[in-house]
Write a protein that holds these residues in place. Sequence first.
Motif, mmCIF file in Angstrom:
data_model
loop_
_atom_site.group_PDB
_atom_site.id
_atom_site.type_symbol
_atom_site.label_atom_id
_atom_site.label_comp_id
_atom_site.label_asym_id
_atom_site.label_seq_id
_atom_site.Cartn_x
_atom_site.Cartn_y
_atom_site.Cartn_z
ATOM 1 N N ALA A 78 0.848 -1.195 0.000
ATOM 2 C CA ALA A 78 0.000 0.000 0.000
ATOM 3 C C ALA A 78 0.882 1.244 0.000
ATOM 4 C CB ALA A 78 -0.926 0.015 1.217
ATOM 5 N N VAL A 79 0.408 2.280 -0.666
ATOM 6 C CA VAL A 79 1.067 3.586 -0.666
ATOM 7 C C VAL A 79 0.071 4.606 -0.148
ATOM 8 C CG1 VAL A 79 2.070 5.421 -2.082
ATOM 9 C CG2 VAL A 79 2.605 3.026 -2.587
ATOM 10 N N ARG A 80 0.501 5.385 0.827
ATOM 11 C CA ARG A 80 -0.358 6.455 1.350
ATOM 12 C C ARG A 80 0.458 7.732 1.461
ATOM 13 N NH1 ARG A 80 -1.472 8.773 6.292
ATOM 14 N NH2 ARG A 80 -0.248 7.240 7.473
ATOM 15 N N VAL A 81 -0.087 8.831 0.942
ATOM 16 C CA VAL A 81 0.587 10.120 0.972
ATOM 17 C C VAL A 81 0.003 10.958 2.095
ATOM 18 C CG1 VAL A 81 1.179 12.192 -0.348
ATOM 19 C CG2 VAL A 81 0.964 9.989 -1.518
ATOM 20 N N CYS A 114 3.690 0.471 2.730
ATOM 21 C CA CYS A 114 3.178 -0.397 3.788
ATOM 22 C C CYS A 114 2.920 -1.805 3.245
ATOM 23 C CB CYS A 114 1.874 0.145 4.375
ATOM 24 S SG CYS A 114 2.004 1.836 5.022
ATOM 25 N N SER A 115 3.008 -2.782 4.143
ATOM 26 C CA SER A 115 2.641 -4.152 3.832
ATOM 27 C C SER A 115 1.639 -4.613 4.873
ATOM 28 C CB SER A 115 3.880 -5.058 3.834
ATOM 29 O OG SER A 115 4.532 -5.033 5.102
ATOM 30 N N GLY A 116 0.851 -5.630 4.542
ATOM 31 C CA GLY A 116 -0.137 -6.065 5.496
ATOM 32 C C GLY A 116 -0.700 -7.460 5.156
ATOM 33 N N ASN A 117 -0.249 -8.019 6.240
ATOM 34 C CA ASN A 117 -0.920 -9.308 6.141
ATOM 35 C C ASN A 117 -2.513 -9.096 6.145
ATOM 36 O OD1 ASN A 117 1.556 -10.500 5.833
ATOM 37 N ND2 ASN A 117 1.849 -10.679 8.035
#
Length: 579
Positions: free
Chosen positions: A163-166, A213-216
Amino acid sequence: MPRVIPKAVAVLALAVTVWAKSSLLQVQSDNNKLTMDATTIHFVHPRGEAHVNWGLTLPEGAEGEVCGEGDSCLDFGVAKVVVATEGHCQKVSWSTTSLPELKDCVAIEGHWYGGGEQISQPWPIEKTPRPETPFVTADMLQKRARWYGGVSEAYWVSSQGVAVRVEESTPLFLSVPDHDNDTIADELCLGARHEAPFAAPPSAPLALEYFLCSGNDVRQIEIDDNWETCYGDAVFNPDRFPDPKRLFDDLKNEGYRVTVWIHPFINDDCDSYAYADEHGYFVKDSEGNTQQTSWWQGRHSGIIDFTNPAAAEWWGARLLKLREETGLDSYKFDAGEASWLPEAFTLGVDERFWPNAYTFKYVETVAQFGGMIETRVGRGTQRHPVFVRMLDKDSIWGDYNGLQTMVPSLLHFGLLGYPFVLPDMIGGNAYVIKPSAELFVRWAQANTFMPSLQFSLLPWDFDDEQVTELTRAVTALHAEHTPYLLELASQTNFAPSPMLRPTWWLCPTDEDCLMADQQFLVGDNILAAPVVHKGATELTVVIPPGQWRRADTGVVFTGPASVTLSGITLESNIYFTRV
């Protein structure tokens, strides 16, 4: 002397490993690993990876000195980058007082979803390359090829589990370019500049900050346009509504809720304009002068400044009073996009959050009217349990704001954290052309498992009994499954899953599931696959893993598989239930 690394970031976090041959330093955490070389950020986790071309506006040959901020820092003189581990994320923070622009580009590998509401609403987003544009909430009907819509978040997820969040404080200019001219976008480019419509002066520090970000069912009548004495006065026109309370009481006795369309504008020929202007309730410029804007029902209008607590309170109090006097239940809140602000404006919040803070404060103000309201905007307002409406759809079949954008828009809203989606009018807006009987029926069927059914055109307007009968079948099926929809709605209070989910929710590594853009899961137990093509006699459906029974025939299919159904007729409202 400080250690110098030519155009590379020395990244130190929970663990550091030095690679002698390539001179790389890397972050190793429990959740992911981030490595930066001279040109690329490599972000790797157990499910996949992402790559970012970084520092694209640094002068050629720029050299960086290791510094001590965050988990790691490199100072290039003209700009500085800080990297810090935050949970499942790595935060990359650029800052400069010298460069006019900062830019990093995320390579589009696998498939990407999220970001801004669009006219064509591609699913996944790489299907529609986009030129650079300020990433702010806007009425995309005004500039269809350029603007994003009112439900837009600087948040994207990929099939690689990244995931990418700005950060909201970044003055974000977004582009999704196609470098090799194959009509598929290659990068998600994040640029930061102190330019309009963002507010900070060019002399202020410029920042580009982002995370890797990564997320299980309720029956309701809505009183739309042209009910006021003047646009913005919030007073019923006595010629059209001589006794609104009696009318609403009669409708409520028939079992209907009653809502009224409202907006944040006051035209300058309205009685309440002078009062609002005198008390400073409109958006102003830096000199404190009211700035007018134009909108679809007024060329010279003030727009209420919802970042001014006194203005928001006055505006809301008028509507509370109107609700009390007439007995109406609630409101349909229109507009609210930052694009409606005048060219010169100031807002009563930290200027780093201009102009999108206007949308945030607008939704915050209208949320006081309870959960059974609707807005058409969302920007960091997921915590408010209100309906969020798709922007007006055109009464056409295609993927340029027509029926074929309904399901992608639904999935987009849910992915951004807005589960209570209003799909707007069945049949589209009919502004230019009226939908055909076939298009109207297919539109209704596509809405079957969405949170609400909303009619402006009525089925009996088509002088075709079949249209009425098929629409009645849709409403009956929707009512039958309303308890399940309410159960899913309740679950959104404590579960991260949207009510209505992309097919890949059950098969996140299957290519067909990742590309399925005209079907959706209702929870994990229903697969809806509406017919959205004119004259269709066949329908291809991607079946998720497991066994699924086609509702109208009882035939069971085993997935994952892509199947083509034949014998499709206008009566075919296709969905499957999990066995």
